[in-house]
Scaffold this motif. Structure first.
Motif, PDB file in Angstrom:
ATOM      1  N   THR A  24      57.392  -2.413 -12.104  1.00 38.70           N
ATOM      2  CA  THR A  24      57.877  -1.550 -11.020  1.00 38.70           C
ATOM      3  C   THR A  24      59.280  -1.048 -11.310  1.00 38.70           C
ATOM      4  O   THR A  24      59.611   0.116 -11.045  1.00 38.70           O
ATOM      5  CB  THR A  24      57.862  -2.314  -9.680  1.00 38.70           C
ATOM      6  OG1 THR A  24      56.553  -2.831  -9.450  1.00 38.70           O
ATOM      7  CG2 THR A  24      58.250  -1.405  -8.530  1.00 38.70           C
ATOM      8  N   PHE A  25      60.128  -1.906 -11.881  1.00 34.68           N
ATOM      9  CA  PHE A  25      61.483  -1.470 -12.206  1.00 34.68           C
ATOM     10  C   PHE A  25      61.454  -0.437 -13.334  1.00 34.68           C
ATOM     11  O   PHE A  25      62.240   0.511 -13.341  1.00 34.68           O
ATOM     12  CB  PHE A  25      62.356  -2.668 -12.605  1.00 34.68           C
ATOM     13  CG  PHE A  25      63.808  -2.331 -12.751  1.00 34.68           C
ATOM     14  CD1 PHE A  25      64.575  -2.017 -11.646  1.00 34.68           C
ATOM     15  CD2 PHE A  25      64.403  -2.293 -14.006  1.00 34.68           C
ATOM     16  CE1 PHE A  25      65.923  -1.681 -11.774  1.00 34.68           C
ATOM     17  CE2 PHE A  25      65.743  -1.964 -14.149  1.00 34.68           C
ATOM     18  CZ  PHE A  25      66.499  -1.660 -13.022  1.00 34.68           C
ATOM     19  N   THR A  26      60.536  -0.599 -14.292  1.00 33.25           N
ATOM     20  CA  THR A  26      60.365   0.406 -15.350  1.00 33.25           C
ATOM     21  C   THR A  26      59.999   1.752 -14.742  1.00 33.25           C
ATOM     22  O   THR A  26      60.527   2.804 -15.137  1.00 33.25           O
ATOM     23  CB  THR A  26      59.275  -0.036 -16.340  1.00 33.25           C
ATOM     24  OG1 THR A  26      59.640  -1.299 -16.916  1.00 33.25           O
ATOM     25  CG2 THR A  26      59.079   0.983 -17.443  1.00 33.25           C
ATOM     26  N   GLN A  27      59.092   1.720 -13.775  1.00 36.68           N
ATOM     27  CA  GLN A  27      58.677   2.950 -13.094  1.00 36.68           C
ATOM     28  C   GLN A  27      59.863   3.587 -12.356  1.00 36.68           C
ATOM     29  O   GLN A  27      60.032   4.810 -12.376  1.00 36.68           O
ATOM     30  CB  GLN A  27      57.561   2.624 -12.101  1.00 36.68           C
ATOM     31  CG  GLN A  27      56.975   3.835 -11.395  1.00 36.68           C
ATOM     32  CD  GLN A  27      55.848   3.440 -10.444  1.00 36.68           C
ATOM     33  OE1 GLN A  27      55.442   2.282 -10.407  1.00 36.68           O
ATOM     34  NE2 GLN A  27      55.351   4.385  -9.685  1.00 36.68           N
ATOM     35  N   ALA A  28      60.704   2.740 -11.732  1.00 36.47           N
ATOM     36  CA  ALA A  28      61.877   3.250 -11.021  1.00 36.47           C
ATOM     37  C   ALA A  28      62.850   3.915 -11.992  1.00 36.47           C
ATOM     38  O   ALA A  28      63.411   4.976 -11.698  1.00 36.47           O
ATOM     39  CB  ALA A  28      62.564   2.114 -10.267  1.00 36.47           C
TER      40      ALA A  28
END
Length: 513
Positions: A352-356
């Motif tokens: 999710t942080f990669t996506q952010a």
């Protein structure tokens, strides 16, 4: 109780000024009652300021004086706290005040130097060339005939600052107590960082030391100059520097008329920024056009060293990996370095942080190269940190502000060139040197050598502790003896092996202590 009464009284005065400029929103989050006090404090009159909230706030802080001008400049680094637009509006807050009298300036100079001004300067220009919230600058000539710039601390500024900083601590403590979601932004720690920064800025000996250190870092570099410090004419409230001449970096027409290529200046500025941040970990944190001049041959001349930043090697590695990850579009790498550095808690989702990170970077990095703003990218990254419980990193906030200023200077010199594109090969080379296989071997060897150097001392402590055990015995409380030997009425003399184990443990404990 007395502190609360004093701060409430001061807060009422500040509230009136904020209300006059329709900027009371600054206190509304901490003190909800402020939402209803704006019209009351204005006495029904219309606000004296108009425009965006950040512009109204900047006008109010300028009216409140030196401490709040500095506070506004510090808040301009906190896009995560105030939002990008308001932070940008505060970044334009001018640090200018009416000058104080030449008689006051001369008095302070004489007090600091311990004698008549004429003993140290053959001439002293009474008209200041600059007057800011902390100090003002006069041109002078020394008894030896050297032309210098003399910076004199504004009288009474220290007492006013300490009064206001106590109020800021009080508000920050109240915010942490009453608004839980603000705690991750570390308001008390932020005030502490602000206090340390301005306290250093108000002792001009520290500014002299900063200038000296920066000059030492660039010794032998013909592209970057720092004025020489005159230590004999420098004190707590007085700084004397070599007087330098140059063209302000934002006057590109004058640069071209002098035969200086702005693109060449931009390349030198990018290299100087890289060296300060990555090579030295010590950077000028206020390099706006008023503090950067161009000398003959395109040499960069830095001025005003009151606000400097430091980044340790670990943070530099994180920053280098993160920047290269963003520039190469490797958002997974960006996320991994955040987790490895501990900036994002391990219980958060890596995916999710990669996506952010992708959602932040793609709209910025997808633009034409000359429009890419790494500082804006970092600012937006800091804004989404609340979702991932990422704590504020004050050293990165100051660096992000410095990058923003540097990018602004770069666009003035040539709006079609991106300074980070110029610096990218330098960053990549630094990363190879500091993160590649050879660097890891050097670190391992250094660690082993350090351990071997400590070994004789450790063995000596072990021998001494063992001798103590053998000759004097190890005295333990009876309850401890029973716990260790529940089935025996007495403790046997330790075996040689057991004694060595205990002695080694004690020696290590003593060594670490």
């Amino acid at each position: 109780m007395i502190r609360s009464i004093r701060n409430l009284n001061r807060l009422l005065t500040i509230g009136r000024v904020l209300a006059r400029h329709d900027a009371l929103f600054l206190l509304e989050e901490i003190l909800p009652v402020a939402r209803f006090g704006s019209r009351l404090l204005r006495g029904g009159r219309a606000p004296v300021s108009a425009g965006r909230p950040g512009l109204r706030l900047a006008a109010a802080l300028a009216e409140l004086g030196p401490s709040f001008i500095k506070l506004g400049q510090a808040l301009s680094t906190r896009a995560d706290l105030l939002g990008e637009e308001m932070a940008a509006d505060l970044s334009g807050l001018q640090d200018e005040l009416p000058p104080f009298s030449p008689e006051e300036a001369r008095r302070i100079v004489e007090e600091e130097l311990g004698g008549p001004l004429a003993n140290f300067y053959s001439s002293f220009d009474d008209t200041p060339v600059a007057a800011a919230s902390i100090a003002q600058v006069h041109f002078a000539t020394t008894r030896e005939g050297r032309e210098v710039a003399v910076k004199v601390l504004r009288p009474g500024v220290e007492a006013k600052f300490h009064r206001d900083i106590d109020l800021l601590y009080w508000l920050a403590e109240w915010a942490e107590l009453t608004v839980p979601r603000i705690r991750r932004l570390k308001p008390v720690e932020t005030v502490k960082t602000f206090e340390e920064s301005v306290t250093l800025e108000m002792d001009l000996r520290f500014e002299a030391a900063a200038a000296s250190e920066l000059a030492e870092n660039f010794r032998g570099d013909d592209n970057f100059k720092v004025p020489e410090v005159d230590w004999l004419r420098t004190g707590k409230r007085l700084l004397t520097l070599e007087r330098v001449a140059g063209i302000p970096v934002d006057e590109t027409d004058r640069l071209r008329a002098a035969g200086i290529d702005p693109v060449d200046v931009l390349a030198k500025a990018a290299e100087a920024m890289f060296k300060q941040v990555f090579r030295d970990g010590f950077f000028h944190a206020d390099m706006h056009p008023g503090n950067l001049f161009i000398g003959e041959g395109g040499q960069l001349i830095a001025m005003d060293f009151g606000i400097m930043g430091r980044v340790d090697k670990r943070t530099r590695r994180f920053l280098g990996e993160m920047l290269l990850g963003f520039l190469s579009g490797d958002y997974r790498k960006v996320a991994e370095v955040h987790f490895a550095a501990g900036y994002v808690p391990a219980d958060q989702s890596m995916d999710t942080f990669t996506q952010a990170c992708r959602s932040i970077a793609e709209p910025i990095l997808g633009r034409p190269l000359h429009e890419i703003s790494i500082a804006k990218l970092l600012g937006q990254l800091f804004q989404v940190t609340e979702t991932f419980a990422m704590e504020t990193q004050p050293q990165l906030l100051l660096l992000q502000k410095s990058m923003l200023v540097a990018e602004g200077v770069g666009r003035i010199l040539d709006p079609n060139i991106n300074m980070w594109h110029l610096a990218q090969p330098l960053i990549e080379g630094w990363m190879r040197e500091n993160l590649g296989p050879e660097a890891r071997v050097r670190e391992t060897v250094s660690s082993v050598v350090g351990s071997l150097e400590r070994l004789p001392r450790l063995l000596a402590e072990t021998e001494k502790t063992y001798a103590m055990l053998v000759n004097q015995g190890l005295k333990l409380h009876p309850d401890t003896v029973k716990a260790i030997f529940p089935d025996q009425g007495r403790i046997r003399r330790p075996s040689s092996l057991l004694a060595w184990v205990i002695a080694a443990g004690l020696a290590v404990a003593l060594y670490l202590k």
